[in-house]
Design an enzyme around this catalytic site. Structure first.
Site, PDB file in Angstrom:
ATOM      1  CB  THR A   1      -4.768  -3.960   7.807  1.00 57.82           C
ATOM      2  OG1 THR A   1      -5.027  -2.893   9.278  1.00 57.82           O
ATOM      3  CG2 THR A   1      -3.307  -3.615   7.657  1.00 57.82           C
TER       4      THR A   1
ATOM      5  CG  ASP B   1      -0.581   3.072   6.651  1.00 60.19           C
ATOM      6  OD1 ASP B   1      -1.132   2.358   6.336  1.00 60.19           O
ATOM      7  OD2 ASP B   1       0.829   2.267   7.204  1.00 60.19           O
TER       8      ASP B   1
ATOM      9  NE  ARG C   1       7.091  -4.230   5.782  1.00 60.86           N
ATOM     10  CZ  ARG C   1       5.751  -4.168   6.051  1.00 60.86           C
ATOM     11  NH1 ARG C   1       4.716  -4.483   6.326  1.00 60.86           N
ATOM     12  NH2 ARG C   1       5.859  -2.982   5.136  1.00 60.86           N
TER      13      ARG C   1
ATOM     14  CE  LYS D   1      -2.188  -2.158   3.812  1.00 59.57           C
ATOM     15  NZ  LYS D   1      -1.650  -2.697   3.790  1.00 59.57           N
ATOM     16  CB  THR D   2       3.955   2.466   2.070  1.00 61.06           C
ATOM     17  OG1 THR D   2       2.812   1.762   3.184  1.00 61.06           O
ATOM     18  CG2 THR D   2       4.508   3.379   2.809  1.00 61.06           C
TER      19      THR D   2
HETATM   20  P1  ADP Z   1       2.015  -1.844   2.740  1.00 59.59           P
HETATM   21  O1  ADP Z   1       2.294  -0.475   3.288  1.00 59.59           O
HETATM   22  O2  ADP Z   1       0.540  -2.524   2.514  1.00 59.59           O
HETATM   23  O3  ADP Z   1       2.518  -2.212   4.730  1.00 59.59           O
HETATM   24  P2  ADP Z   1       4.554  -2.063   1.843  1.00 59.59           P
HETATM   25  O4  ADP Z   1       3.907  -0.982   0.522  1.00 59.59           O
HETATM   26  O5  ADP Z   1       5.809  -1.140   2.946  1.00 59.59           O
HETATM   27  O6  ADP Z   1       2.965  -2.368   2.463  1.00 59.59           O
HETATM   28  O7  ADP Z   1       5.067  -2.757   1.200  1.00 59.59           O
HETATM   29  C1  ADP Z   1       6.188  -3.637   2.127  1.00 59.59           C
HETATM   30  C2  ADP Z   1       7.462  -4.045   0.770  1.00 59.59           C
HETATM   31  O8  ADP Z   1       7.061  -5.188   0.028  1.00 59.59           O
HETATM   32  C3  ADP Z   1       8.310  -2.990   0.481  1.00 59.59           C
HETATM   33  O9  ADP Z   1       9.410  -1.770   0.766  1.00 59.59           O
HETATM   34  C4  ADP Z   1       8.568  -3.583  -1.444  1.00 59.59           C
HETATM   35  O10 ADP Z   1       9.790  -3.328  -0.743  1.00 59.59           O
HETATM   36  C5  ADP Z   1       8.004  -5.143  -1.144  1.00 59.59           C
HETATM   37  N1  ADP Z   1       7.480  -4.771  -2.045  1.00 59.59           N
HETATM   38  C6  ADP Z   1       5.683  -4.188  -1.996  1.00 59.59           C
HETATM   39  N2  ADP Z   1       4.955  -4.358  -2.661  1.00 59.59           N
HETATM   40  C7  ADP Z   1       5.590  -5.050  -3.560  1.00 59.59           C
HETATM   41  C8  ADP Z   1       5.328  -5.539  -5.715  1.00 59.59           C
HETATM   42  N3  ADP Z   1       3.939  -4.900  -5.512  1.00 59.59           N
HETATM   43  N4  ADP Z   1       6.473  -5.611  -6.162  1.00 59.59           N
HETATM   44  C9  ADP Z   1       7.690  -5.587  -5.234  1.00 59.59           C
HETATM   45  N5  ADP Z   1       7.761  -5.412  -4.102  1.00 59.59           N
HETATM   46  C10 ADP Z   1       7.011  -4.725  -3.538  1.00 59.59           C
END
Ligand code: ADP
Length: 350
Positions: A173, A124, A232, A79-80
């Site tokens: 979430t 977030d 992650r 998401k981030t």
């Molecule tokens: P969330 O905000 O949903 O908790 P993040 O955007 O922080 O998740 O993602 C966590 C890590 O996973 C990021 O640092 C990134 O490197 C990796 N990641 C997430 N989605 C992808 C994707 N579609 N392709 C490649 N790497 C990804």
């Protein structure tokens, strides 16, 4: 080889959770390195990428801002990352905050009034905004105006301050915890799914390249398979497997060393760790396969209800090992098979 000397971990002890999809502070810098920068680099989630790229292009063509975007899905799914990508694709700056960080209306007002046209505000955990702040956000989202109430009681007046046109990206979430008026103000609502196995392998290979880790396809697949379909977790396992290979295998991250590393981390072929297995075994052994209430289950394995619900359960449900019924959680036939347990049948003496 000293892997056999590892002490068994107690479930009640605070142990580091390798499969925890939430980020931890030391990880943040490395996450930034691994984050895809453009939509084209973002692996998978085509159901989001395709409509999103069209909307981004259309908005850019009309020289408008993108409508507000709500992203929901489990932690660690991207998401981030997507929020940063949207900002980059739209050519705007991004301001990042989180629901619990915005305590007073003034906090939000200060952020909003500093945004320039086309900027992105990323919030977030948007389900954790307090009610007063949420209400201020309504007019900001809809009319690009900040309604400030001056004074109290009958003498109170509302002052309307115009804002630049920005795009709000909310991440959560828990979509069900978002109020309907807030949810309705998002033009785009996207659900991030767990990743497909091949996509997970691509993510591991991509991260390995960025971290200058040499890993072959087979080893990458092995790590990917055990990463709970969550990028992650995949990145974390990759780093742990690299450490293991550095110390035990002269830096060669082969399928064998990857497999040994994962065994050392007690992660099984389905990506389950000891707590996942404890959840399933206790449903089977202590509650005859269920249904059992979440509170009772949590008490039985000395875990917190929230941890089970947010970290463990989504993946167990996704794998079809656990079933959520109105009367509680049940272990499925697959869970029995995975743990090598037999279903006790009632002997009615017939
Ligand atoms: P969330 O905000 O949903 O908790 P993040 O955007 O922080 O998740 O993602 C966590 C890590 O996973 C990021 O640092 C990134 O490197 C990796 N990641 C997430 N989605 C992808 C994707 N579609 N392709 C490649 N790497 C990804």
């Amino acid at each position: 080889m000293h892997t056999e000397n590892i002490e068994p971990e107690s479930l009640t002890e605070e142990t580091e959770r390798i499969i925890d999809p939430e980020t931890n502070p030391e990880e943040e810098t490395i996450e930034t390195t691994l984050r895809p920068q453009r939509l084209i680099e973002f692996v998978g989630q085509n159901h989001i990428k395709i409509p999103l790229s069209i909307s981004i292009e259309a908005a850019a063509k009309r020289q408008e801002t993108l409508e507000h975007v709500l992203l929901y899905g489990n932690p660690g799914l991207g998401k981030t990352t997507l929020a940063h990508i949207i900002a980059r694709e739209m050519g705007g700056m991004i301001k990042v905050t989180a629901g619990p960080a915005l305590e007073r209306v003034g906090d939000l007002a200060a952020i909003l009034s500093n945004l320039k046209a086309g900027d992105i505000l990323f919030i977030d955990e948007i389900h954790r905004l307090n009610k007063t702040i949420e209400e201020v956000l309504y007019s900001a989202m809809e009319d690009f105006a900040l309604d400030i109430i001056l004074g109290k009681g009958p003498a109170a007046r509302t002052l309307r301050l115009p804002l630049e046109k920005f795009t709000l990206i909310g991440a959560t979430t828990k979509l069900n915890l978002l109020s309907a008026p807030l949810r309705d103000r998002f033009g785009h609502v996207f659900h991030l799914n767990f990743y497909e196995p091949e996509e997970m392998t691509t993510i591991v290979e991509r991260s390995a390249e960025l971290l200058a880790i040499s890993v072959n396809h087979e080893a990458a697949t092995l790590i990917a398979e055990r990463a709970r379909r969550t990028p992650r977790v995949a990145n974390r396992l990759l780093k742990r497997a690299r450490d293991y290979a550095d110390i035990k295998h002269h830096g060669i991250l082969s399928p064998e060393s990857a497999s040994e590393a994962l065994t050392m981390l007690r992660i099984d072929s389905h990506g389950l760790d000891e707590i996942d297995r404890a959840i399933l075994s206790s449903i089977i052994d202590m509650f005859q396969g269920g249904p059992v209430g979440l509170g009772t289950l949590a008490a039985a394995i000395a875990e917190e209800v929230e941890t089970i619900e947010q970290i463990y359960e989504p993946y167990l449900l996704q794998l079809g090992l656990l079933e959520r019924t109105p009367r509680g959680r049940k272990a499925t036939q697959l869970a029995y098979e995975h743990l090598g347990k037999k279903k006790k049948t009632l002997n009615l003496g017939l």
